[in-house]
Motif scaffolding. Structure first.
Motif: not given
Length: 176
Positions: A71-76, A83-86, A122-123, A168-171
């Protein structure tokens, strides 16, 4: 190859299924639900999200082989912590948090200088290290995931149960 393999859920424990990527599946679900309409109505967002969620749940639950979804990623913004998270890029804001728990491992791929690494530590990202070590410097290789999957299959086979397991490899790699 031009060869038809049939129902992905019937491939068996020695097979692998890779969906590359959630972005393409999201586009297909969008087009299926609303076509080229630019702004879905609230109920249409739910239809798009449920189409994706139901398909991924079906594949992961019923497949007896190895499953990978990229999957591609985004900040939500996390609605609980603020708190924003990827996270994985998915239609709307409600779908992404439902996807990671479906998989044994959810990994964040990142770029460090001229090399890439995988992280389950990754926090700032939604990650899940089901059977991978907690690390921010894993080799970016599916070999380790396949080996862990095979261990799960062998352990399950010893108790004579249908093998299951997904990963899943997500990114998509991002600049550090």
């Amino acid at each position: 190859t031009g060869k038809a393999f049939g129902d992905v859920t019937q491939l068996g424990p020695n097979a692998a299924f890779a969906l590359d990527s959630l972005t393409g599946l999201s586009t297909m679900a969008w087009n299926l639900a609303i076509g080229m309409k630019p702004n879905p109505a609230p109920g249409e967002w739910l239809l798009i999200q449920n189409t994706i969620l139901n398909l991924i749940q079906k594949i992961v639950a019923d497949a007896s082989g190895f499953v990978v979804v990229t999957a591609h990623i985004e900040k939500e913004v996390n609605e609980i912590t603020g708190i924003p998270a990827i996270t994985v890029s998915a239609p709307g804001k409600k779908l992404a948090p439902k996807l990671a728990p479906i998989f044994t491992n959810t990994i964040y791929a990142k770029r460090l200088g001229d090399r890439f690494v995988w992280s389950t530590k990754e926090t700032t990202a939604e990650v899940n290290n089901g059977d991978l070590p907690i690390s921010d410097s894993l080799a970016p290789s599916f070999v380790q995931l396949v080996e862990l999957y095979r261990k799960r299959v062998n352990a399950i086979a010893r108790v004579d149960t249908k093998p299951t397991g997904a990963v899943s490899a997500a990114a998509v790699p991002v600049q550090a």
